[in-house]
Design a protein around this motif. Structure first.
Motif, PDB file in Angstrom:
ATOM      1  N   LEU A   1       1.118  -1.000   0.014  1.00 42.28           N
ATOM      2  CA  LEU A   1      -0.018   0.214   0.080  1.00 42.28           C
ATOM      3  C   LEU A   1       0.966   1.289   0.268  1.00 42.28           C
ATOM      4  CD1 LEU A   1      -2.488  -1.150   2.536  1.00 42.28           C
ATOM      5  CD2 LEU A   1      -2.933  -0.869   0.597  1.00 42.28           C
ATOM      6  N   ALA A   2       1.868   1.099   0.427  1.00 44.10           N
ATOM      7  CA  ALA A   2       3.901   2.471   0.538  1.00 44.10           C
ATOM      8  C   ALA A   2       2.635   3.689  -0.441  1.00 44.10           C
ATOM      9  CB  ALA A   2       4.127   2.019   1.114  1.00 44.10           C
ATOM     10  N   LYS A   3       2.996   2.500  -1.629  1.00 41.48           N
ATOM     11  CA  LYS A   3       2.965   3.617  -3.088  1.00 41.48           C
ATOM     12  C   LYS A   3       2.028   4.276  -3.214  1.00 41.48           C
ATOM     13  CE  LYS A   3       1.683  -0.152  -5.950  1.00 41.48           C
ATOM     14  NZ  LYS A   3       2.571  -1.007  -7.099  1.00 41.48           N
ATOM     15  N   TYR A   4       0.848   3.998  -2.453  1.00 42.68           N
ATOM     16  CA  TYR A   4      -0.642   4.771  -3.244  1.00 42.68           C
ATOM     17  C   TYR A   4      -0.217   6.201  -1.860  1.00 42.68           C
ATOM     18  CZ  TYR A   4      -1.385   0.960  -5.935  1.00 42.68           C
ATOM     19  OH  TYR A   4      -1.226   0.379  -6.468  1.00 42.68           O
ATOM     20  N   GLU A   5       0.683   6.126  -0.649  1.00 39.15           N
ATOM     21  CA  GLU A   5       0.817   7.107   0.282  1.00 39.15           C
ATOM     22  C   GLU A   5      -0.406   7.203   1.196  1.00 39.15           C
ATOM     23  OE1 GLU A   5       3.969   9.332  -3.064  1.00 39.15           O
ATOM     24  OE2 GLU A   5       2.137  10.468  -1.609  1.00 39.15           O
ATOM     25  N   PRO A   6      -1.329   6.302   1.696  1.00 43.33           N
ATOM     26  CA  PRO A   6      -2.198   6.717   2.395  1.00 43.33           C
ATOM     27  C   PRO A   6      -1.750   7.800   3.340  1.00 43.33           C
ATOM     28  CG  PRO A   6      -2.177   4.043   2.140  1.00 43.33           C
ATOM     29  CD  PRO A   6      -0.324   4.444   1.886  1.00 43.33           C
ATOM     30  N   ARG A   7      -3.027   8.252   3.867  1.00 45.36           N
ATOM     31  CA  ARG A   7      -3.068   8.989   4.979  1.00 45.36           C
ATOM     32  C   ARG A   7      -2.497   8.328   6.179  1.00 45.36           C
ATOM     33  NH1 ARG A   7      -1.841  10.834   9.342  1.00 45.36           N
ATOM     34  NH2 ARG A   7      -2.469  13.023  10.243  1.00 45.36           N
ATOM     35  N   TRP A   8      -3.824   7.180   6.993  1.00 47.67           N
ATOM     36  CA  TRP A   8      -4.060   6.607   7.274  1.00 47.67           C
ATOM     37  C   TRP A   8      -4.402   5.235   6.766  1.00 47.67           C
ATOM     38  CZ3 TRP A   8      -7.148  10.613   8.622  1.00 47.67           C
ATOM     39  CH2 TRP A   8      -8.261  10.123   8.771  1.00 47.67           C
ATOM     40  N   LEU A   9      -4.440   3.579   7.495  1.00 48.20           N
ATOM     41  CA  LEU A   9      -4.968   2.746   7.346  1.00 48.20           C
ATOM     42  C   LEU A   9      -5.673   1.993   8.387  1.00 48.20           C
ATOM     43  CD1 LEU A   9      -5.412  -0.122   5.417  1.00 48.20           C
ATOM     44  CD2 LEU A   9      -3.365  -0.909   7.457  1.00 48.20           C
ATOM     45  N   GLU A  10      -7.358   2.166   8.422  1.00 51.02           N
ATOM     46  CA  GLU A  10      -8.041   2.093   9.719  1.00 51.02           C
ATOM     47  C   GLU A  10      -8.884   1.075   9.893  1.00 51.02           C
ATOM     48  OE1 GLU A  10     -10.440   5.300   9.448  1.00 51.02           O
ATOM     49  OE2 GLU A  10     -12.524   4.698  10.621  1.00 51.02           O
ATOM     50  N   GLU A  11      -8.411   0.876  11.559  1.00 47.05           N
ATOM     51  CA  GLU A  11      -9.082  -0.102  12.240  1.00 47.05           C
ATOM     52  C   GLU A  11      -8.709  -2.194  11.504  1.00 47.05           C
ATOM     53  OE1 GLU A  11     -13.479   0.155  13.089  1.00 47.05           O
ATOM     54  OE2 GLU A  11     -12.092   0.347  15.107  1.00 47.05           O
ATOM     55  N   PRO A  12      -7.648  -1.954  11.274  1.00 46.01           N
ATOM     56  CA  PRO A  12      -7.120  -3.000  10.489  1.00 46.01           C
ATOM     57  C   PRO A  12      -7.310  -4.621  11.382  1.00 46.01           C
ATOM     58  CG  PRO A  12      -4.969  -2.122  11.185  1.00 46.01           C
ATOM     59  CD  PRO A  12      -6.248  -0.966  11.532  1.00 46.01           C
ATOM     60  N   VAL A  13      -7.247  -4.541  12.335  1.00 44.36           N
ATOM     61  CA  VAL A  13      -7.863  -5.160  13.176  1.00 44.36           C
ATOM     62  C   VAL A  13      -8.659  -5.517  13.932  1.00 44.36           C
ATOM     63  CG1 VAL A  13      -5.289  -6.724  13.039  1.00 44.36           C
ATOM     64  CG2 VAL A  13      -5.719  -4.995  14.940  1.00 44.36           C
ATOM     65  N   ILE A  14      -9.346  -5.962  14.988  1.00 41.99           N
ATOM     66  CA  ILE A  14     -10.625  -6.192  15.940  1.00 41.99           C
ATOM     67  C   ILE A  14      -9.906  -5.190  17.429  1.00 41.99           C
ATOM     68  CG2 ILE A  14     -11.996  -8.472  15.132  1.00 41.99           C
ATOM     69  CD1 ILE A  14     -10.620  -9.065  17.742  1.00 41.99           C
ATOM     70  N   ALA A  15     -11.149  -4.801  17.704  1.00 39.46           N
ATOM     71  CA  ALA A  15     -10.317  -2.860  18.601  1.00 39.46           C
ATOM     72  C   ALA A  15      -9.339  -3.747  19.677  1.00 39.46           C
ATOM     73  CB  ALA A  15     -11.583  -2.683  19.408  1.00 39.46           C
ATOM     74  N   ASP A  16     -10.074  -5.477  20.358  1.00 33.53           N
ATOM     75  CA  ASP A  16      -9.246  -6.210  21.068  1.00 33.53           C
ATOM     76  C   ASP A  16      -7.488  -6.442  21.185  1.00 33.53           C
ATOM     77  OD1 ASP A  16     -12.405  -7.793  22.628  1.00 33.53           O
ATOM     78  OD2 ASP A  16     -10.880  -5.389  23.124  1.00 33.53           O
ATOM     79  N   ASP A  17      -7.757  -6.010  19.381  1.00 33.77           N
ATOM     80  CA  ASP A  17      -6.125  -6.977  19.691  1.00 33.77           C
ATOM     81  C   ASP A  17      -5.230  -5.454  19.529  1.00 33.77           C
ATOM     82  OD1 ASP A  17      -4.673  -8.164  16.580  1.00 33.77           O
ATOM     83  OD2 ASP A  17      -3.677  -7.917  18.800  1.00 33.77           O
ATOM     84  N   VAL A  18      -4.613  -3.995  20.474  1.00 32.75           N
ATOM     85  CA  VAL A  18      -4.377  -3.512  20.179  1.00 32.75           C
ATOM     86  C   VAL A  18      -3.165  -3.393  20.597  1.00 32.75           C
ATOM     87  CG1 VAL A  18      -3.556  -1.294  22.818  1.00 32.75           C
ATOM     88  CG2 VAL A  18      -5.591  -2.831  22.350  1.00 32.75           C
TER      89      VAL A  18
END
Ligand SMILES: O=C(O)C(=O)C[C@@H](O)CO
Ligand SMILES: [Mg+2]
Length: 391
Positions: free
Chosen positions: A232-249
């Motif tokens: 994904l890096a080459k697309y320069e995302p501002r952020w990647l949101e909630e990739p995993v479940i909330a408990d997987d801190v």
């Protein structure tokens, strides 16, 4: 002084037309257990809770909640309303602690904290109305001439339709766009390629001078996210949101530490302590609590101070007035999420059908009124024919 005399909760059940989600509409936490049927079940919010708190002088403050409205209504009616009736709304910190501590055994996260949030938002609307000031003027005032917003929709679908939607959104002057992924670990490399194809396609339309945010809505896992981030890096995302479940801190923290794409999250976190933990553990580079879940405006403002001290930007989940006022009053909250007004699909849109007053984005910005007391919204009866209301 005028004391709280009543708390009125209503659940608004949408019975109007809805846009059926297309296949691979948006990854979500249920995907890993999905065996056919409605994969979006855990995702759809076709109900909303309103919470109206009235004081002895007849002033009414309006709060709301979108998570599990029928259960939150029960929690407020049975447990929290008796705690706030008779109190002075300006003792809001005491009231918050009273609700938090008297429900501590079961209320620190989820339903309990959502109920506390709805009441607290109503109390801040009340205080604004009683003081004759907009809520943001009670929090720190106008830190921005107007609030920049990012366009939040672009649910996953055919490449052509996503590009057409992005093209249309571009005409409205947005400088940021959030898209959703439609494929996750279960679809393997073929699905990953579909995801990358759509990121590239949206980038082609919006260019590289605009922010592009990527939303997984808890539908990936650590392994898949670790393998996808470098692609994904080459697309320069501002952020990647909630990739995993909330408990997987720990998973959040590991992905964020890879420092390839900033990881964002927090819309499924609750309370000041819960958000402090996310920040302290460097689990997120952007914190996205929702004020109608995290503990209301009282909690959100405390979290804003912690986030600012750690220099973690806060961009609350969803638009809606309970979040906009915090963004206006905090320099560490630079922009807001904005759901364009459209037909009811997931349910984020319901806010527009229940309330009036939410500002419309113009050329990528929205404005709050310095002279409109409270939150600046009213409950409308314009769409009542599309709701069944539970008192
Ligand atoms: O807007 C968001 O960040 C949400 O998580 C809302 C939900 O519709 C999935 O995108
Ligand atoms: Mg989200």
């Amino acid at each position: 002084m005028t004391r709280i005399k009543s708390v009125r909760t209503r659940v608004w059940n949408w019975t109007g037309p809805t846009v059926p989600p297309a296949g691979n509409f948006c990854t979500n936490a249920s995907d890993v257990i999905h065996r056919g049927g409605d994969a979006m079940g855990s995702f759809r919010f076709h109900q909303w809770l309103t919470c109206e708190i009235e004081t002895e002088d007849g002033t009414i403050g309006i709060g709301n909640a979108a998570l599990a409205p029928t259960v939150v209504k029960k929690a407020i009616d049975d447990w929290f309303a008796p705690l706030v009736i008779g109190e002075d709304p300006f003792d809001y910190a005491y009231i918050w602690e009273k609700m938090y501590r008297r429900s501590h055994a079961w209320g620190r996260k989820g339903i309990g904290m959502t109920a506390i949030s709805a009441i607290d938002i109503a109390i801040w609307d009340l205080m604004g109305k009683l003081a004759g000031k907009p809520v943001f003027k009670l929090l720190g005032g106008r830190t921005k001439e107007k609030i920049p917003v990012y366009y939040s929709k672009l649910y996953s679908g055919p490449v052509e339709s996503m590009q057409a939607e992005a093209e249309e959104a571009k005409k409205h002057g947005y400088t940021g766009y959030k898209m959703r992924f439609g494929w996750g670990p279960k679809e393997g490399m073929a699905g990953l390629r579909e995801n990358l194809k759509r990121v590239e396609a949206v980038r082609e339309v919006i260019g590289y001078d605009a922010d592009l945010m990527l939303e997984c809505y808890m539908g990936w896992n650590l392994d898949y996210a670790k393998r996808t981030l470098p692609k994904l890096a080459k697309y320069e995302p501002r952020w990647l949101e909630e990739p995993v479940i909330a408990d997987d801190v720990a998973g959040y923290a590991e992905l964020n530490a890879m420092n390839i794409v900033p990881i964002s999250g927090g819309e499924h976190e609750f309370s000041v302590i819960g958000c402090k933990d996310l920040i302290e553990k460097k689990a997120v580079s952007v914190l996205q609590y929702d004020t109608n879940r995290v503990g209301g405006i009282t909690a959100a403002q405390k979290i804003n101070a912690i986030a600012e001290a750690f220099q973690v930007p806060v961009i609350p989940h969803a638009g809606q007035m309970h979040n906009y006022h915090l963004t206006m009053a905090n320099t560490n909250c630079m922009i807001s999420e904005y759901f364009p007004v459209f037909d009811v699909e997931v349910g984020n849109e319901l806010f527009y059908y229940i309330f009036e007053g939410d500002p419309e984005a113009k050329n990528g910005f929205l404005q709050l009124d310095d002279d409109l007391p409270g939150l600046g919204i009213v409950i409308t009866d314009k769409h009542l024919q599309h709701f069944e209301i539970e008192e």
